[in-house]
Scaffold this motif. Structure first.
Motif, PDB file in Angstrom:
ATOM      1  N   GLU A  12      19.076   9.983 -58.202  1.00  0.00           N
ATOM      2  CA  GLU A  12      19.036  11.024 -57.176  1.00  0.00           C
ATOM      3  C   GLU A  12      18.814  10.414 -55.791  1.00  0.00           C
ATOM      4  O   GLU A  12      19.491  10.771 -54.836  1.00  0.00           O
ATOM      5  N   PHE A  13      17.875   9.472 -55.691  1.00  0.00           N
ATOM      6  CA  PHE A  13      17.627   8.815 -54.410  1.00  0.00           C
ATOM      7  C   PHE A  13      18.857   8.047 -53.948  1.00  0.00           C
ATOM      8  O   PHE A  13      19.216   8.065 -52.768  1.00  0.00           O
ATOM      9  N   ALA A  14      19.518   7.353 -54.864  1.00  0.00           N
ATOM     10  CA  ALA A  14      20.690   6.568 -54.507  1.00  0.00           C
ATOM     11  C   ALA A  14      21.794   7.468 -53.957  1.00  0.00           C
ATOM     12  O   ALA A  14      22.437   7.134 -52.952  1.00  0.00           O
ATOM     13  N   SER A  15      22.016   8.611 -54.565  1.00  0.00           N
ATOM     14  CA  SER A  15      23.061   9.513 -54.086  1.00  0.00           C
ATOM     15  C   SER A  15      22.686  10.112 -52.730  1.00  0.00           C
ATOM     16  O   SER A  15      23.544  10.274 -51.859  1.00  0.00           O
ATOM     17  N   GLU A  16      21.403  10.402 -52.517  1.00  0.00           N
ATOM     18  CA  GLU A  16      20.968  10.943 -51.224  1.00  0.00           C
ATOM     19  C   GLU A  16      21.163   9.907 -50.112  1.00  0.00           C
ATOM     20  O   GLU A  16      21.634  10.231 -49.023  1.00  0.00           O
ATOM     21  N   PHE A  17      20.792   8.650 -50.383  1.00  0.00           N
ATOM     22  CA  PHE A  17      20.957   7.605 -49.372  1.00  0.00           C
ATOM     23  C   PHE A  17      22.433   7.318 -49.095  1.00  0.00           C
ATOM     24  O   PHE A  17      22.816   7.043 -47.963  1.00  0.00           O
ATOM     25  N   ALA A  18      23.268   7.392 -50.119  1.00  0.00           N
ATOM     26  CA  ALA A  18      24.698   7.182 -49.925  1.00  0.00           C
ATOM     27  C   ALA A  18      25.279   8.291 -49.051  1.00  0.00           C
ATOM     28  O   ALA A  18      26.082   8.031 -48.141  1.00  0.00           O
ATOM     29  N   GLU A  19      24.854   9.509 -49.288  1.00  0.00           N
ATOM     30  CA  GLU A  19      25.317  10.639 -48.479  1.00  0.00           C
ATOM     31  C   GLU A  19      24.836  10.503 -47.036  1.00  0.00           C
ATOM     32  O   GLU A  19      25.588  10.762 -46.094  1.00  0.00           O
ATOM     33  N   LEU A  20      23.606  10.079 -46.858  1.00  0.00           N
ATOM     34  CA  LEU A  20      23.056   9.874 -45.519  1.00  0.00           C
ATOM     35  C   LEU A  20      23.824   8.779 -44.782  1.00  0.00           C
ATOM     36  O   LEU A  20      24.160   8.929 -43.606  1.00  0.00           O
ATOM     37  N   GLY A  21      24.140   7.696 -45.473  1.00  0.00           N
ATOM     38  CA  GLY A  21      24.908   6.609 -44.865  1.00  0.00           C
ATOM     39  C   GLY A  21      26.300   7.054 -44.462  1.00  0.00           C
ATOM     40  O   GLY A  21      26.805   6.670 -43.402  1.00  0.00           O
ATOM     41  N   ALA A  22      26.921   7.881 -45.270  1.00  0.00           N
ATOM     42  CA  ALA A  22      28.258   8.386 -44.947  1.00  0.00           C
ATOM     43  C   ALA A  22      28.204   9.279 -43.715  1.00  0.00           C
ATOM     44  O   ALA A  22      29.073   9.202 -42.832  1.00  0.00           O
ATOM     45  N   ASN A  23      27.184  10.112 -43.614  1.00  0.00           N
ATOM     46  CA  ASN A  23      27.045  10.990 -42.445  1.00  0.00           C
ATOM     47  C   ASN A  23      26.781  10.192 -41.183  1.00  0.00           C
ATOM     48  O   ASN A  23      27.294  10.520 -40.114  1.00  0.00           O
ATOM     49  N   MET A  24      25.982   9.137 -41.283  1.00  0.00           N
ATOM     50  CA  MET A  24      25.684   8.304 -40.117  1.00  0.00           C
ATOM     51  C   MET A  24      26.946   7.580 -39.626  1.00  0.00           C
ATOM     52  O   MET A  24      27.174   7.478 -38.434  1.00  0.00           O
ATOM     53  N   SER A  25      27.754   7.092 -40.557  1.00  0.00           N
ATOM     54  CA  SER A  25      28.969   6.392 -40.151  1.00  0.00           C
ATOM     55  C   SER A  25      29.975   7.347 -39.507  1.00  0.00           C
ATOM     56  O   SER A  25      30.678   6.980 -38.567  1.00  0.00           O
ATOM     57  N   LYS A  26      30.014   8.596 -39.965  1.00  0.00           N
ATOM     58  CA  LYS A  26      30.903   9.592 -39.350  1.00  0.00           C
ATOM     59  C   LYS A  26      30.466   9.884 -37.924  1.00  0.00           C
ATOM     60  O   LYS A  26      31.290  10.014 -37.018  1.00  0.00           O
ATOM     61  N   LYS A  27      29.149   9.971 -37.697  1.00  0.00           N
ATOM     62  CA  LYS A  27      28.642  10.239 -36.348  1.00  0.00           C
ATOM     63  C   LYS A  27      28.945   9.082 -35.408  1.00  0.00           C
ATOM     64  O   LYS A  27      29.266   9.292 -34.251  1.00  0.00           O
ATOM     65  N   LYS A  28      28.843   7.856 -35.909  1.00  0.00           N
ATOM     66  CA  LYS A  28      29.127   6.681 -35.077  1.00  0.00           C
ATOM     67  C   LYS A  28      30.611   6.622 -34.715  1.00  0.00           C
ATOM     68  O   LYS A  28      30.969   6.190 -33.633  1.00  0.00           O
ATOM     69  N   GLN A  29      31.486   7.031 -35.612  1.00  0.00           N
ATOM     70  CA  GLN A  29      32.916   7.000 -35.352  1.00  0.00           C
ATOM     71  C   GLN A  29      33.314   8.045 -34.315  1.00  0.00           C
ATOM     72  O   GLN A  29      34.243   7.844 -33.554  1.00  0.00           O
ATOM     73  N   LYS A  30      32.623   9.167 -34.274  1.00  0.00           N
ATOM     74  CA  LYS A  30      32.950  10.234 -33.318  1.00  0.00           C
ATOM     75  C   LYS A  30      32.608   9.814 -31.899  1.00  0.00           C
ATOM     76  O   LYS A  30      33.239  10.266 -30.960  1.00  0.00           O
ATOM     77  N   LYS A  31      31.591   8.972 -31.710  1.00  0.00           N
ATOM     78  CA  LYS A  31      31.169   8.574 -30.361  1.00  0.00           C
ATOM     79  C   LYS A  31      32.044   7.534 -29.773  1.00  0.00           C
ATOM     80  O   LYS A  31      32.879   6.954 -29.954  1.00  0.00           O
TER      81      LYS A  31
END
Length: 52
Positions: free
Chosen positions: A33-52
């Motif tokens: 569960e923790f691994a999937s949450e961190f993977a989802e968080l990492g994906a969201n962070m990379s999407k935000k960095k790409q938008k900027k």
């Protein structure tokens, strides 16, 4: 605040919210569960960095 403090037990103790059985995570599945949450968080962070 010694032994003569006559404040008795809290009456709010019985009304605290409890986690429903359907939302509890088995102890063996916690790491997954923790691994999937961190993977989802990492994906969201990379999407935000790409938008900027």
């Amino acid at each position: 605040m010694g032994r003569d403090n006559k404040q008795g037990k809290s009456k709010n103790k019985d009304t605290l919210p409890q986690t429903p059985k359907s939302q509890k995570i088995k102890p063996n599945d916690v790491q997954e569960e923790f691994a999937s949450e961190f993977a989802e968080l990492g994906a969201n962070m990379s999407k935000k960095k790409q938008k900027k």
